[in-house]
Write a protein that holds these residues in place. Sequence first.
Motif, PDB file in Angstrom:
ATOM      1  N   GLY A  75       0.947   9.089   0.014  1.00 18.44           N
ATOM      2  CA  GLY A  75       1.017   9.863   1.189  1.00 18.44           C
ATOM      3  C   GLY A  75       0.792   9.247   2.535  1.00 18.44           C
ATOM      4  N   ASN A  76       0.948   7.854   2.580  1.00 19.21           N
ATOM      5  CA  ASN A  76       0.708   7.197   3.593  1.00 19.21           C
ATOM      6  C   ASN A  76       1.435   7.087   4.956  1.00 19.21           C
ATOM      7  N   ILE A  77       2.728   7.787   4.743  1.00 20.11           N
ATOM      8  CA  ILE A  77       3.572   8.005   5.780  1.00 20.11           C
ATOM      9  C   ILE A  77       3.241   9.246   6.917  1.00 20.11           C
ATOM     10  N   ALA A  78       2.246   9.944   6.063  1.00 23.25           N
ATOM     11  CA  ALA A  78       2.032  11.172   6.934  1.00 23.25           C
ATOM     12  C   ALA A  78       0.671  10.814   7.664  1.00 23.25           C
ATOM     13  N   VAL A  79       0.302   9.632   7.975  1.00 19.86           N
ATOM     14  CA  VAL A  79      -1.141   9.388   8.667  1.00 19.86           C
ATOM     15  C   VAL A  79      -0.516   8.793  10.009  1.00 19.86           C
ATOM     16  N   THR A  80      -1.039   9.319  11.113  1.00 20.49           N
ATOM     17  CA  THR A  80      -0.895   8.866  12.420  1.00 20.49           C
ATOM     18  C   THR A  80      -1.426   7.621  12.578  1.00 20.49           C
ATOM     19  N   ASP A  81      -0.657   6.745  13.578  1.00 17.79           N
ATOM     20  CA  ASP A  81      -1.446   5.375  13.792  1.00 17.79           C
ATOM     21  C   ASP A  81      -2.595   5.736  14.521  1.00 17.79           C
ATOM     22  N   GLU A  82      -3.007   6.685  15.321  1.00 21.67           N
ATOM     23  CA  GLU A  82      -4.159   7.000  16.040  1.00 21.67           C
ATOM     24  C   GLU A  82      -5.307   6.971  14.847  1.00 21.67           C
ATOM     25  N   LYS A 140       4.787  -1.887  17.508  1.00 22.89           N
ATOM     26  CA  LYS A 140       5.690  -1.405  16.577  1.00 22.89           C
ATOM     27  C   LYS A 140       6.939  -1.142  16.743  1.00 22.89           C
ATOM     28  N   GLU A 141       7.887  -1.745  15.927  1.00 20.57           N
ATOM     29  CA  GLU A 141       9.228  -1.581  16.166  1.00 20.57           C
ATOM     30  C   GLU A 141       9.723   0.042  16.035  1.00 20.57           C
ATOM     31  N   LYS A 142      10.822   0.581  16.738  1.00 16.10           N
ATOM     32  CA  LYS A 142      11.155   1.656  16.857  1.00 16.10           C
ATOM     33  C   LYS A 142      11.276   2.394  15.629  1.00 16.10           C
ATOM     34  N   ASP A 143      11.505   1.636  14.553  1.00 20.89           N
ATOM     35  CA  ASP A 143      11.636   2.427  13.187  1.00 20.89           C
ATOM     36  C   ASP A 143      10.410   2.936  12.586  1.00 20.89           C
ATOM     37  N   GLY A 144       9.204   2.462  13.216  1.00 19.97           N
ATOM     38  CA  GLY A 144       7.945   2.903  12.709  1.00 19.97           C
ATOM     39  C   GLY A 144       7.631   2.308  11.459  1.00 19.97           C
ATOM     40  N   LYS A 145       8.293   1.371  10.880  1.00 19.66           N
ATOM     41  CA  LYS A 145       7.890   0.670   9.687  1.00 19.66           C
ATOM     42  C   LYS A 145       6.525  -0.076   9.577  1.00 19.66           C
ATOM     43  N   ASP A 146       5.752   0.255   8.824  1.00 20.03           N
ATOM     44  CA  ASP A 146       4.055  -0.287   9.064  1.00 20.03           C
ATOM     45  C   ASP A 146       4.238  -1.609   8.185  1.00 20.03           C
ATOM     46  N   SER A 147       3.292  -2.406   8.718  1.00 18.96           N
ATOM     47  CA  SER A 147       2.867  -3.692   7.700  1.00 18.96           C
ATOM     48  C   SER A 147       2.149  -3.110   6.507  1.00 18.96           C
ATOM     49  N   GLU A 148       1.987  -3.974   5.665  1.00 17.09           N
ATOM     50  CA  GLU A 148       1.582  -3.802   4.232  1.00 17.09           C
ATOM     51  C   GLU A 148      -0.044  -3.154   4.316  1.00 17.09           C
ATOM     52  N   PHE A 149      -0.770  -4.129   5.255  1.00 20.64           N
ATOM     53  CA  PHE A 149      -2.115  -3.671   5.636  1.00 20.64           C
ATOM     54  C   PHE A 149      -2.258  -2.450   6.291  1.00 20.64           C
ATOM     55  N   ILE A 150      -1.162  -1.992   6.996  1.00 18.08           N
ATOM     56  CA  ILE A 150      -1.562  -0.559   7.876  1.00 18.08           C
ATOM     57  C   ILE A 150      -1.043   0.578   6.781  1.00 18.08           C
ATOM     58  N   ARG A 151       0.049   0.271   5.841  1.00 16.27           N
ATOM     59  CA  ARG A 151       0.234   1.239   4.697  1.00 16.27           C
ATOM     60  C   ARG A 151      -0.834   1.442   3.729  1.00 16.27           C
ATOM     61  N   GLN A 152      -1.689   0.351   3.675  1.00 11.48           N
ATOM     62  CA  GLN A 152      -2.840   0.573   2.590  1.00 11.48           C
ATOM     63  C   GLN A 152      -3.955   0.985   3.277  1.00 11.48           C
ATOM     64  N   THR A 153      -3.938   0.785   4.608  1.00  9.60           N
ATOM     65  CA  THR A 153      -5.086   1.616   5.460  1.00  9.60           C
ATOM     66  C   THR A 153      -4.867   3.200   5.482  1.00  9.60           C
ATOM     67  N   LYS A 154      -3.598   3.456   5.725  1.00  7.46           N
ATOM     68  CA  LYS A 154      -3.407   4.949   5.933  1.00  7.46           C
ATOM     69  C   LYS A 154      -3.406   5.511   4.326  1.00  7.46           C
ATOM     70  N   GLY A 155      -2.903   4.933   3.256  1.00  4.15           N
ATOM     71  CA  GLY A 155      -3.351   5.328   1.892  1.00  4.15           C
ATOM     72  C   GLY A 155      -4.644   5.482   1.454  1.00  4.15           C
ATOM     73  N   LEU A 156      -5.307   4.470   2.090  1.00  2.00           N
ATOM     74  CA  LEU A 156      -6.973   4.582   1.784  1.00  2.00           C
ATOM     75  C   LEU A 156      -7.736   6.020   2.426  1.00  2.00           C
ATOM     76  N   ILE A 157      -7.028   6.072   3.713  1.00  2.50           N
ATOM     77  CA  ILE A 157      -7.473   7.305   4.467  1.00  2.50           C
ATOM     78  C   ILE A 157      -7.263   8.795   3.580  1.00  2.50           C
ATOM     79  N   ARG A 158      -6.139   8.743   3.034  1.00  7.70           N
ATOM     80  CA  ARG A 158      -5.613   9.883   2.418  1.00  7.70           C
ATOM     81  C   ARG A 158      -6.355  10.023   1.202  1.00  7.70           C
ATOM     82  N   ARG A 159      -6.489   8.842   0.607  1.00  5.68           N
ATOM     83  CA  ARG A 159      -7.328   8.859  -0.667  1.00  5.68           C
ATOM     84  C   ARG A 159      -8.695   9.276  -0.598  1.00  5.68           C
TER      85      ARG A 159
END
Length: 635
Positions: free
Chosen positions: A390-397, A434-453
């Motif tokens: 569910g990491n893509i549903a976590v905002t950068d903030e 961050k680029e316009k496509d909003g694609k996150d780095s591996e670390f950001i994705r893992q962090t967002k995944g950890l938040i949801r977990r």
Amino acid sequence: MNLVDSFEKIPVEIFATPKDGAKHVAETIASLIKEKSATGQNCVLGLATGSTPIYIYDELVRLHKEEGLSFKNVITFNLDEYFPIEKSATQSYWYFMHHHLFDHVDIAPENIHIPDGSLPKEKVKEFCANYEKQIEEAGGIDLQILGIGDNGHIGFNEPGSSFNSKTRLQVLENKTRIANSREFQNNITLVPRLSITMGIGTIMRSKKVVLVAWSNKAPIIVKAVEGPVTEQVPASILQQHPNASFVIDEPGASELTRFKSPWLTGEIEWTPKTVKKAVINMALKLKKPILSLSANDYNENGLGDLLAEKGDAYQINLQVFYELRDSITGWPAGKPNVSLPNHPERSNPYPKRVLLFSPHPDDDVISMGGTFERLQEQGNDVHVAYQTSGNIAVTDEFVGRYLDFAVGFDKLIGRSSDKTEELKNDANSFLSNKEKDGKDSEFIRQTKGLIRRCEAKAAAMNVGLKEDHIHFNNLPFYESGTIEKLPMSQADVDITKKLLREVKPHQVYAAGDWADPHGTHKVCFNVLMEALQQIKADGDEWIKECWLWLYKGAWQEWDMSDIEMAIPMSPDQVMSKRYNIYFHQSQKDMVPFAGTDAREFWQRAEERNANTANLYSQLGLTKYAAIEAFVKWPF
């Protein structure tokens, strides 16, 4: 006589799956290209964007690479484009078309026409007039492919657009911008307010039109196909086109009269299921309790044949009433030590091993939070499996907030925060650039995944689960780093099979709501079904005693006639469910992937559950505060 499509004012072709429908459309396009090529003519295609035609373009690319389909005689005109937007932006339709089709086939670049969203505004009117002229000079569009918006828009022609409109600048409705915000980092403020779109008049001049739509578009499909021609449903104008058709999947056809009320289209076989559907629909239409329906009601609502076949109206009413009554239970895993032949679930074995699959880390509490608590409270061995991160549903903030906490926590316990500070600074630097496509780095994705977990774990433990009963599958198909997911693979299935074999559940709960905007629920369902079927084929003994129950998610609810198990909730249980949803703080206040509904998920869930309870009450059953509904699914 059986005129199944007698209510449909446009030819409709229905396929089992979106891929089947897309393959049919791709073959239609390929045949036209070959036919034109054989006579030395160009083939002029009008093309659409969005998630709906992706499978079509995938199949066209396959036909080109594997079967030699050439696009050298093809000229294309795209329907629309955001304004303003640069071509290089991954949300642009210029990027979309090249990414999904043009970069993979042999079409001449000069034959590609896409509205230019990067023009100065004062140049747009001239561009639009020239676009119309280019279509005319190409000989007109031979085949126009369309999608349809939830509000009936075709292209970006929003409700109210003139049927005579030409290519022009169009203001986007807020609902459309909300639905499309998933492409813009879940932030509606980033979605352009304008678009350049072909007009409805332009579309109607096409020689042939094929509108393609899938599962979650059923409510608007029936309006466009069976309703009146009205500017409030722009797609309805296709009823007046001499060569237009709809290509839809079976769920997308579910609201058509031939499926919703098949007894109105001619003779049908009166099975218990069709009887139940007919009587419930009639009772709801007339706003009468089932036991108050009269023979006159049957005759005046197209059910005279049912009455003639089954006899007494009151006996039919009783049959349906008892089916609804028996679907209501406070014991979702079956009630122990009693004999209830008509109960939705078996009394034995008890307690049961239960495995609840949640596509995202909050679907469990949103969709069946009350039932989840009941299963646990009643002593069952309950496990929950979160299928994706569910990491893509976590905002950068939220990433910044949690990294601030991590640094502060290190300092609080007297641990060096140098490494954490470094990670925080790197993350902030990445996010700010961050680029316009909003694609996150591996670390950001893992962090967002950890938040949801962490949120999911807290909610599940609040229900009463032990930590070793909470499973995170992190299915690989989801981990693309973008909204567009990878194809389902055997790796996804193997992860699911492993967990199923560890738990050996008597009950499996899974999401049967396939209308979520990004399609994750459907893929998760397909992965689970494939896993169950492979285990069944392998001959595992425990699978013979396993039942699969489907719940609906935040997007829709089961039709009343389909519900096989209804779990009532008291006002206190409704509040308890709400509090469990609140544990998912990253999903509160602003709903990522909201579709056209901007309400928070707890609000949607409560309204849906209350509405189901109200419908039961309206049909003459006990009035509850809320009801969660389930359907038993074969595998």
